[in-house]
Scaffold this motif. Structure first.
Motif, PDB file in Angstrom:
ATOM      1  N   TYR A 108       0.805  -1.225   0.000  1.00  0.00           N
ATOM      2  CA  TYR A 108       0.000   0.000   0.000  1.00  0.00           C
ATOM      3  C   TYR A 108       0.839   1.277   0.000  1.00  0.00           C
ATOM      4  O   TYR A 108       0.300   2.370   0.155  1.00  0.00           O
ATOM      5  N   GLY A 109       2.146   1.154  -0.168  1.00  0.00           N
ATOM      6  CA  GLY A 109       3.003   2.331  -0.274  1.00  0.00           C
ATOM      7  C   GLY A 109       3.103   3.135   0.994  1.00  0.00           C
ATOM      8  O   GLY A 109       3.156   4.366   0.967  1.00  0.00           O
ATOM      9  N   ALA A 110       3.133   2.453   2.109  1.00  0.00           N
ATOM     10  CA  ALA A 110       3.194   3.117   3.421  1.00  0.00           C
ATOM     11  C   ALA A 110       4.426   2.626   4.176  1.00  0.00           C
ATOM     12  O   ALA A 110       5.087   1.669   3.766  1.00  0.00           O
ATOM     13  N   ASN A 111       4.717   3.284   5.265  1.00  0.00           N
ATOM     14  CA  ASN A 111       5.771   2.820   6.171  1.00  0.00           C
ATOM     15  C   ASN A 111       5.197   1.726   7.059  1.00  0.00           C
ATOM     16  O   ASN A 111       3.997   1.738   7.369  1.00  0.00           O
ATOM     17  N   THR A 112       6.041   0.826   7.480  1.00  0.00           N
ATOM     18  CA  THR A 112       5.602  -0.239   8.379  1.00  0.00           C
ATOM     19  C   THR A 112       4.994   0.343   9.647  1.00  0.00           C
ATOM     20  O   THR A 112       3.958  -0.129  10.126  1.00  0.00           O
ATOM     21  N   SER A 113       5.598   1.401  10.172  1.00  0.00           N
ATOM     22  CA  SER A 113       5.084   2.026  11.399  1.00  0.00           C
ATOM     23  C   SER A 113       3.688   2.616  11.180  1.00  0.00           C
ATOM     24  O   SER A 113       2.868   2.626  12.104  1.00  0.00           O
ATOM     25  N   ASP A 114       3.420   3.104   9.967  1.00  0.00           N
ATOM     26  CA  ASP A 114       2.080   3.618   9.658  1.00  0.00           C
ATOM     27  C   ASP A 114       1.048   2.503   9.759  1.00  0.00           C
ATOM     28  O   ASP A 114      -0.013   2.671  10.363  1.00  0.00           O
ATOM     29  N   VAL A 115       1.357   1.364   9.167  1.00  0.00           N
ATOM     30  CA  VAL A 115       0.417   0.239   9.178  1.00  0.00           C
ATOM     31  C   VAL A 115       0.189  -0.255  10.606  1.00  0.00           C
ATOM     32  O   VAL A 115      -0.949  -0.534  10.997  1.00  0.00           O
ATOM     33  N   ILE A 116       1.230  -0.323  11.380  1.00  0.00           N
ATOM     34  CA  ILE A 116       1.095  -0.730  12.784  1.00  0.00           C
ATOM     35  C   ILE A 116       0.141   0.216  13.506  1.00  0.00           C
ATOM     36  O   ILE A 116      -0.758  -0.218  14.239  1.00  0.00           O
ATOM     37  N   GLN A 117       0.325   1.506  13.284  1.00  0.00           N
ATOM     38  CA  GLN A 117      -0.524   2.510  13.929  1.00  0.00           C
ATOM     39  C   GLN A 117      -1.968   2.411  13.432  1.00  0.00           C
ATOM     40  O   GLN A 117      -2.914   2.478  14.225  1.00  0.00           O
ATOM     41  N   TRP A 118      -2.153   2.232  12.122  1.00  0.00           N
ATOM     42  CA  TRP A 118      -3.510   2.126  11.568  1.00  0.00           C
ATOM     43  C   TRP A 118      -4.253   0.932  12.151  1.00  0.00           C
ATOM     44  O   TRP A 118      -5.426   1.041  12.507  1.00  0.00           O
ATOM     45  N   VAL A 119      -3.584  -0.194  12.247  1.00  0.00           N
ATOM     46  CA  VAL A 119      -4.228  -1.401  12.776  1.00  0.00           C
ATOM     47  C   VAL A 119      -4.608  -1.184  14.242  1.00  0.00           C
ATOM     48  O   VAL A 119      -5.722  -1.514  14.661  1.00  0.00           O
ATOM     49  N   ALA A 120      -3.711  -0.594  15.019  1.00  0.00           N
ATOM     50  CA  ALA A 120      -3.997  -0.338  16.440  1.00  0.00           C
ATOM     51  C   ALA A 120      -5.171   0.632  16.590  1.00  0.00           C
ATOM     52  O   ALA A 120      -6.067   0.405  17.424  1.00  0.00           O
ATOM     53  N   LEU A 121      -5.172   1.697  15.812  1.00  0.00           N
ATOM     54  CA  LEU A 121      -6.263   2.672  15.874  1.00  0.00           C
ATOM     55  C   LEU A 121      -7.583   2.045  15.454  1.00  0.00           C
ATOM     56  O   LEU A 121      -8.631   2.294  16.068  1.00  0.00           O
ATOM     57  N   PHE A 122      -7.547   1.221  14.413  1.00  0.00           N
ATOM     58  CA  PHE A 122      -8.765   0.565  13.946  1.00  0.00           C
ATOM     59  C   PHE A 122      -9.314  -0.391  15.001  1.00  0.00           C
ATOM     60  O   PHE A 122     -10.524  -0.432  15.245  1.00  0.00           O
ATOM     61  N   LYS A 123      -8.439  -1.155  15.625  1.00  0.00           N
ATOM     62  CA  LYS A 123      -8.889  -2.101  16.646  1.00  0.00           C
ATOM     63  C   LYS A 123      -9.480  -1.385  17.854  1.00  0.00           C
ATOM     64  O   LYS A 123     -10.414  -1.881  18.478  1.00  0.00           O
ATOM     65  N   LYS A 124      -8.953  -0.214  18.178  1.00  0.00           N
ATOM     66  CA  LYS A 124      -9.418   0.515  19.357  1.00  0.00           C
ATOM     67  C   LYS A 124     -10.645   1.383  19.064  1.00  0.00           C
ATOM     68  O   LYS A 124     -11.563   1.445  19.880  1.00  0.00           O
ATOM     69  N   HIS A 125     -10.667   2.045  17.892  1.00  0.00           N
ATOM     70  CA  HIS A 125     -11.709   3.034  17.612  1.00  0.00           C
ATOM     71  C   HIS A 125     -12.558   2.742  16.380  1.00  0.00           C
ATOM     72  O   HIS A 125     -13.458   3.511  16.060  1.00  0.00           O
TER      73      HIS A 125
END
Length: 69
Positions: free
Chosen positions: A30-47
């Motif tokens: 998806y053309g993102a940084n690994t840290s971005d994906v980690i953050q997106w998954v965490a945010l999605f799971k929480k909110h």
């Protein structure tokens, strides 16, 4: 402003969760940084979807002058 759209973030999170690929593989796809994906998954799971929406607000030059001076 975010470099990635809400749609891209949702697709990446869905891909990571459902395909059980690594964060790195998902980020590359998806053309993102690994840290971005980690953050997106965490945010999605929480909110949920709302956690991935941008909170950035762009104000006009005139409004900035009014608010800050």
């Amino acid at each position: 402003m975010s470099k990635h759209t809400l749609e891209t973030k949702l697709k990446a999170v869905d891909f990571y969760i459902n395909k059980q690929c690594s964060y790195k593989e998902t980020a590359e796809l998806y053309g993102a940084n690994t840290s971005d994906v980690i953050q997106w998954v965490a945010l999605f799971k929480k909110h949920g979807k709302e956690g991935l929406q941008s909170t950035y607000t762009k104000y006009s030059f005139d409004l900035n002058l009014e608010l800050f001076f």
